[in-house]
Design a protein around this motif. Structure first.
Motif, short mmCIF file in Angstrom:
data_model
loop_
_atom_site.label_atom_id
_atom_site.label_comp_id
_atom_site.label_asym_id
_atom_site.label_seq_id
_atom_site.Cartn_x
_atom_site.Cartn_y
_atom_site.Cartn_z
N GLU A 246 0.81 -1.22 0.00
CA GLU A 246 0.00 0.00 0.00
C GLU A 246 0.84 1.27 0.00
OE1 GLU A 246 -0.27 -1.68 4.31
OE2 GLU A 246 -0.13 -2.43 2.25
N GLN A 247 2.16 1.14 0.28
CA GLN A 247 3.04 2.30 0.27
C GLN A 247 3.58 2.61 -1.12
OE1 GLN A 247 5.72 0.77 3.52
NE2 GLN A 247 5.45 2.84 4.31
N LEU A 248 3.57 1.62 -2.02
CA LEU A 248 4.11 1.84 -3.35
C LEU A 248 3.12 2.63 -4.20
CD1 LEU A 248 5.67 -1.66 -4.03
CD2 LEU A 248 6.92 0.48 -3.73
N PRO A 249 3.59 3.62 -4.92
CA PRO A 249 2.69 4.49 -5.69
C PRO A 249 1.77 3.74 -6.64
CG PRO A 249 4.88 5.44 -5.63
CD PRO A 249 4.99 4.09 -5.00
N ASP A 250 2.24 2.64 -7.25
CA ASP A 250 1.45 1.97 -8.28
C ASP A 250 0.70 0.75 -7.79
OD1 ASP A 250 1.95 3.72 -10.41
OD2 ASP A 250 3.95 2.86 -10.63
N THR A 251 0.66 0.56 -6.46
CA THR A 251 -0.13 -0.56 -5.93
C THR A 251 -1.04 -0.09 -4.80
OG1 THR A 251 1.68 -1.18 -4.44
CG2 THR A 251 1.54 -2.36 -6.54
N ARG A 252 -1.46 1.13 -4.85
CA ARG A 252 -2.35 1.63 -3.81
C ARG A 252 -3.67 0.85 -3.84
NH1 ARG A 252 -0.05 5.81 -1.49
NH2 ARG A 252 1.41 7.14 -2.63
#
Length: 348
Positions: A246-252
């Motif tokens: 959830e912290q990665l921009p492309d896997t919210r």
């Protein structure tokens, strides 16, 4: 060549905790298996059980397809090489190599010939009449290996044999041990805490933690498809980066998973690149030969990147770290087990 089977091996000591928890391994004849793990994980205990120096609480050990639990160490067709060379200081190299053969009653001429044959393989022929004090650390370790080789055992057990050597000698001896295995074709079980030794030497690696077997697979499988977060973090230098999905921009929107990003799968950019990226600040850099190891403080925590040194010019303080989720390993955050990548990452 001799195979070894361990079936549900358990070991505990009086008034102490259980050391091994149901370890099972099938080691093929002629295979080079490395048992790796942190201190206290049970790897040396496992080796001693195979050698017959200790007894199991539960489980079975088979050597060459035959039950071996009742056999004394000298009856197991096993040669053991320890971290401590344990050479006799008053004996020559020739005498040290041949000593075990003398105890077994081999005629003097035959054991002398065997010692000289082994010394030639280990490039020790010029030193046959020297005492151990006149040898380097690497030469002493080769003598210890020669003593084991002279027996022509079907199985070699090696317990951290290189840990007393300096780094240059360790690298050289790794190559020699690999070549020795190729020459002998014997089954080798090698215990170490050094992940580089494990990855470079093994046909298969058994990763241990707290007396439990975590994974038993080839070096490629261990590195590319680790069973869990512990295995992923223990094998690989520099260590893997873990970031909650959830912290990665492309896997919210994806929760409950942790992405494992190997340092060599990340890319450092002075300007924001196209595609997925994380903003960060360079904390320090380390040169490692052809690679530059870049430590960064980022919006998702501390990350380590490994890049080819010649591809990086002077880095600004603020950088962007590019990544490809196809290169990520995915783990269940609660259990730590590796899982299939989330649909969100597969579609990018």
């Amino acid at each position: 060549m001799t195979g070894i089977a361990l079936r549900d091996i358990r070991k505990s000591y009086p008034n102490g905790p259980q050391v091994l928890h149901g370890v099972s391994l099938d080691i093929r004849p002629g295979e080079f298996v490395v048992v790796v793990g942190p201190s206290g994980c049970g790897k040396s205990t496992l080796l001693r059980l195979i050698a017959g120096l200790e007894t199991t609480a539960e489980g079975e050990i088979e050597i060459g397809g035959q039950p071996a639990g009742h056999l004394a160490p000298q009856d197991r067709d096993i040669a053991m090489i320890f971290q401590n060379y344990a050479l006799y200081p008053h004996m020559s190299v020739r005498e040290n190599i041949a000593f075990g053969l003398e105890l077994r009653g081999m005629p003097r001429a035959e054991r002398r010939a065997r010692a000289e044959e082994v010394a030639a393989i280990l490039q020790l022929s010029p030193y046959l009449d020297r005492k151990p004090k006149a040898l380097s650390g690497g030469q002493r370790q080769r003598v210890a290996m020669g003593r084991a080789m002279a027996r022509k055992a079907g199985v070699f057990l090696m317990d951290e044999p290189l840990s007393n050597l300096d780094n240059a000698l360790r690298v050289a001896m790794r190559t020699e041990i690999k070549e020795l295995h190729r020459r002998l074709g014997a089954t080798i079980i090698y215990v170490t805490h050094d992940q580089t030794e494990a990855l470079s030497l093994a046909d298969r690696i058994a990763v241990m933690k707290g007396g439990h077997l975590q994974q038993f697979a080839t070096p490629d499988e261990i590195y590319d498809r680790p069973a869990n977060m512990f295995v992923a973090s223990f094998l690989g230098q520099p260590g893997i980066n873990f970031v909650k999905a959830e912290q990665l921009p492309d896997t919210r929107g994806v929760v409950g998973l942790t992405a494992g990003l190997r340092p060599e799968a990340l890319m450092v950019h002075a300007d924001r690149p196209e595609g997925a990226s994380i903003e960060g600040k360079v904390i320090l850099t380390e040169m490692s030969g052809a690679e530059l190891i870049v430590h960064c403080e980022t919006t998702v925590g501390r990350l380590v990147v490994a890049s080819q040194r010649r591809t990086l010019t002077a880095l600004p303080e603020r950088i962007w770290i590019g990544y490809d989720l196809d290169e990520a390993l995915w783990f269940d955050t609660t259990s730590g087990h590796r899982v299939q990548p989330p649909a969100e990452s597969r579609s990018m």
